[in-house]
Structure formats: structure tokens, C-alpha cells
Design a protein around this motif. Structure first.
Motif, mmCIF file in Angstrom:
data_model
loop_
_atom_site.group_PDB
_atom_site.id
_atom_site.type_symbol
_atom_site.label_atom_id
_atom_site.label_comp_id
_atom_site.label_asym_id
_atom_site.label_seq_id
_atom_site.Cartn_x
_atom_site.Cartn_y
_atom_site.Cartn_z
ATOM 1 N N GLY A 50 47.972 73.985 46.090
ATOM 2 C CA GLY A 50 47.034 74.065 47.206
ATOM 3 C C GLY A 50 46.481 72.710 47.584
ATOM 4 N N HIS A 51 46.191 71.899 46.566
ATOM 5 C CA HIS A 51 45.682 70.549 46.835
ATOM 6 C C HIS A 51 46.722 69.725 47.578
ATOM 7 N N ALA A 52 47.993 69.857 47.179
ATOM 8 C CA ALA A 52 49.068 69.107 47.839
ATOM 9 C C ALA A 52 49.250 69.554 49.286
ATOM 10 N N ILE A 53 49.149 70.882 49.512
ATOM 11 C CA ILE A 53 49.397 71.427 50.852
ATOM 12 C C ILE A 53 48.247 71.129 51.807
ATOM 13 N N PHE A 54 47.009 71.276 51.324
ATOM 14 C CA PHE A 54 45.863 71.245 52.229
ATOM 15 C C PHE A 54 45.019 69.969 52.170
ATOM 16 N N VAL A 55 45.167 69.163 51.105
ATOM 17 C CA VAL A 55 44.290 68.009 50.939
ATOM 18 C C VAL A 55 45.053 66.693 50.920
ATOM 19 N N LEU A 70 55.301 86.474 55.322
ATOM 20 C CA LEU A 70 55.472 86.501 53.868
ATOM 21 C C LEU A 70 55.287 85.116 53.262
ATOM 22 N N ALA A 71 55.810 84.096 53.926
ATOM 23 C CA ALA A 71 55.672 82.729 53.420
ATOM 24 C C ALA A 71 54.208 82.291 53.435
ATOM 25 N N ALA A 72 53.494 82.591 54.522
ATOM 26 C CA ALA A 72 52.086 82.208 54.623
ATOM 27 C C ALA A 72 51.263 82.899 53.538
ATOM 28 N N TRP A 73 51.497 84.194 53.345
ATOM 29 C CA TRP A 73 50.760 84.956 52.335
ATOM 30 C C TRP A 73 51.078 84.453 50.933
ATOM 31 N N ALA A 74 52.352 84.183 50.652
ATOM 32 C CA ALA A 74 52.761 83.737 49.328
ATOM 33 C C ALA A 74 52.179 82.364 48.990
ATOM 34 N N PHE A 75 52.266 81.420 49.915
ATOM 35 C CA PHE A 75 51.757 80.078 49.649
ATOM 36 C C PHE A 75 50.233 80.078 49.548
ATOM 37 N N TRP A 113 50.102 66.390 56.307
ATOM 38 C CA TRP A 113 50.532 65.947 57.633
ATOM 39 C C TRP A 113 52.016 66.233 57.851
ATOM 40 N N ILE A 114 52.794 66.095 56.789
ATOM 41 C CA ILE A 114 54.215 66.421 56.890
ATOM 42 C C ILE A 114 54.389 67.916 57.141
ATOM 43 N N ILE A 115 53.631 68.729 56.402
ATOM 44 C CA ILE A 115 53.701 70.179 56.564
ATOM 45 C C ILE A 115 53.249 70.586 57.958
ATOM 46 N N MET A 116 52.243 69.902 58.472
ATOM 47 C CA MET A 116 51.704 70.227 59.789
ATOM 48 C C MET A 116 52.720 69.977 60.897
ATOM 49 N N PHE A 117 53.454 68.865 60.795
ATOM 50 C CA PHE A 117 54.369 68.482 61.872
ATOM 51 C C PHE A 117 55.820 68.896 61.622
ATOM 52 N N ALA A 118 56.126 69.408 60.432
ATOM 53 C CA ALA A 118 57.497 69.827 60.128
ATOM 54 C C ALA A 118 58.015 70.907 61.090
ATOM 55 N N PRO A 119 57.200 71.933 61.442
ATOM 56 C CA PRO A 119 57.709 72.932 62.395
ATOM 57 C C PRO A 119 58.079 72.324 63.743
ATOM 58 N N LEU A 120 57.306 71.345 64.187
ATOM 59 C CA LEU A 120 57.608 70.680 65.461
ATOM 60 C C LEU A 120 58.954 69.960 65.378
ATOM 61 N N SER A 140 49.666 78.911 56.246
ATOM 62 C CA SER A 140 49.067 79.563 55.080
ATOM 63 C C SER A 140 47.558 79.324 54.980
ATOM 64 N N SER A 141 47.070 78.257 55.593
ATOM 65 C CA SER A 141 45.636 77.949 55.508
ATOM 66 C C SER A 141 44.765 78.994 56.193
#
Length: 260
Positions: free
Chosen positions: A75-80, A44-49, A85-92, A126-127
Motif C-alpha cells: 500500500g505504501h508503494a502504491i499510494f505514497v 476485481l483488481a481494484a478490490w484485491a489491491f 505516479w507510474i501507476i497513475m499514468f500507466a493506464p494512459l 484501488s485507492s
């Protein structure tokens, strides 16, 4: 999957063994239930974002993604932007944090942290909705679910000791991570294919291995009757299987997903 008879603990009376079996079924159902809720939150989070990140209105666009497809400011903030990088490594960071602090948390707190991790993972994933068609994502998810169910069932029911797989699988996982980092710079399609194939095999093995490990850990610790510890063990078991599922899904998506 948790409805199958378990192995009996040596030296335990029939009544006590039956009690352990009943507790194990409840424990495994909690593991799978917690994992399933986490998967739903992630989806749901991936689809919503993803939905909030794309627009067809140029006046609301922060960047162009393709013909008649633009990125919103979010979208620009999340993917560009560097925030990616923070979003990418936050789950880790969540995984390491939960593993390191689980003994200081209550089972209820650990469960909330797991669900927060699942939401952050959804943001990170979400990407895929921008790269692959929704139909192919659904198809690969179904394939992954069927494969995961079969592999986890094997790990739960087999009388074969899978503990010997642990070292081999962890070495393979480390090698896979190193190869993935190297390929970020090489951008080799052949290497990407090889990583995906090997990754599917590694996470398939980890699914069976982790399921048996969760089962055996419960049987060993049930004698002590520490319900708080068993509650935390269910959360960590759900986390292990969740990660196996997500990574196997991503590897299969790279192999069979249809790109936009």
C-alpha cells in the motif's frame, strides 16, 4: 441493446441489409461483452489491491492511514512512494499504445492488451476503496450502469446524427483535463464540484456519441467483409465505452460518494 433494428444502408438489397443487421448485432454484443469483461477485471483488481494495501496490524504497517488502519508495504508503494505516479499514468500509456499499435496487432493480441489495461486501471483505481465506503461505491456504480445503459441505448437507436457532437465534446474534454490539472495545485472544493458536474455531462454525451460512432463505422465497413479489422474495431469500441463508463463513474463518485 444490440437487439434493436438498425438503420438500413442506402442502395443495399434487403437480403444484404438483413445480413448487415445481423452482423451489427453480433458486433455490438462483442463490444459490450468485451467491455463488461474489462469492467469485471478492473473491479476485481481494484478490490484485491485495496485489500492487500491495508492492515489493522501495526507490526505489518509501513505507514498509518487512520485509527487502527495502516498501509502495508504494498500500500505504501502504491499510494505514497514515487511509484504512485507510474501507476497513475500507466493506464494512459496503455490507451495511447493500443491506439497507436492496433493496426500491427492481431485482434486476439489487441484483446489481451485491453484486458491487461483493465487490470492496470484496477490497480490505479484501488485507492477509491480507501477513500469511499464500499456501500457508496456500489450505489454509484449501479447509478452509473443504469445511466450508461440508457445513454448507449439512445446512441444506438436514435435516428438523429450525433456526429456534430464530436468536436464540442472533445473541446469540453480537453478543457476538463486542463482544469483538473490546475486544480491539483489549487485544491479548490468548488472547482472540484464544477469539474465533476461538467464531467458527468461530457461523458454522458460521449457515451451516446461513441455508441452511434461504433454502429455507423460497422455499417460502413461491413461491405468490405474484413473480419480481422472488424475484430479490432470491436476492441477499440469496447475501449471507448469502457473509458466513458469509468470516467462517468468517477465523476459521480466525487459528487455522491460517502467518504470514509
Amino acid at each position: 441493446m444490440a437487439e434493436y433494428d438498425t438503420i438500413r444502408t442506402v442502395g443495399v438489397s434487403g437480403a444484404r441489409a438483413a445480413q448487415i443487421d445481423e452482423g451489427l448485432r453480433a458486433h455490438m454484443n462483442k463490444v459490450y461483452g468485451t467491455m463488461s469483461v474489462g469492467m469485471l477485471i478492473t473491479a476485481l483488481a481494484a478490490w484485491a489491491f485495496a485489500g492487500l494495501s491495508v492492515t489493522s496490524d501495526p507490526s505489518q504497517a509501513a505507514a498509518q492511514l487512520g485509527p487502527d488502519m495502516y498501509l502495508t508495504s504494498l500500500g505504501h508503494a502504491i499510494f505514497v512512494s514515487p511509484l504512485k505516479w507510474i501507476i497513475m499514468f500507466a493506464p494512459l500509456a496503455f490507451v495511447f499504445g493500443l491506439s497507436a499499435m492496433i493496426n500491427r496487432m492481431s485482434a486476439a493480441t489487441a484483446q489481451l492488451v485491453f484486458y491487461a489495461f483493465a487490470a492496470v486501471m484496477g490497480l490505479s483505481l484501488s485507492s477509491i476503496f480507501l477513500v469511499y465506503t464500499t456501500t457508496s461505491i456500489a450505489q454509484v456504480f449501479l447509478i452509473t450502469a443504469i445511466a450508461f445503459a440508457g445513454l448507449s441505448l439512445y446512441g444506438y437507436t436514435t435516428k438523429k446524427d450525433l456526429s456534430g457532437w464530436g468536436t464540442f465534446l472533445m473541446m469540453g474534454l480537453i478543457g476538463l483535463i486542463v482544469a483538473s490539472v490546475v486544480n491539483i495545485f489549487l485544491a479548490s472544493s468548488a472547482m472540484t464540484f464544477a469539474i465533476s458536474v461538467i464531467g458527468v455531462l461530457i461523458f454522458a454525451g460521449l457515451t451516446a456519441y461513441d455508441t452511434q460512432k461504433i454502429k455507423n463505422t460497422y455499417i460502413q465497413m461491413a461491405m468490405h467483409g474484413d473480419q480481422e479489422w472488424l475484430g479490432k474495431a470491436a476492441i477499440m469500441g469496447a475501449l471507448s465505452l469502457y473509458l466513458d463508463f469509468i470516467n462517468m463513474f468517477l465523476m459521480l463518485l466525487q459528487l455522491f460518494g460517502n467518504r470514509e
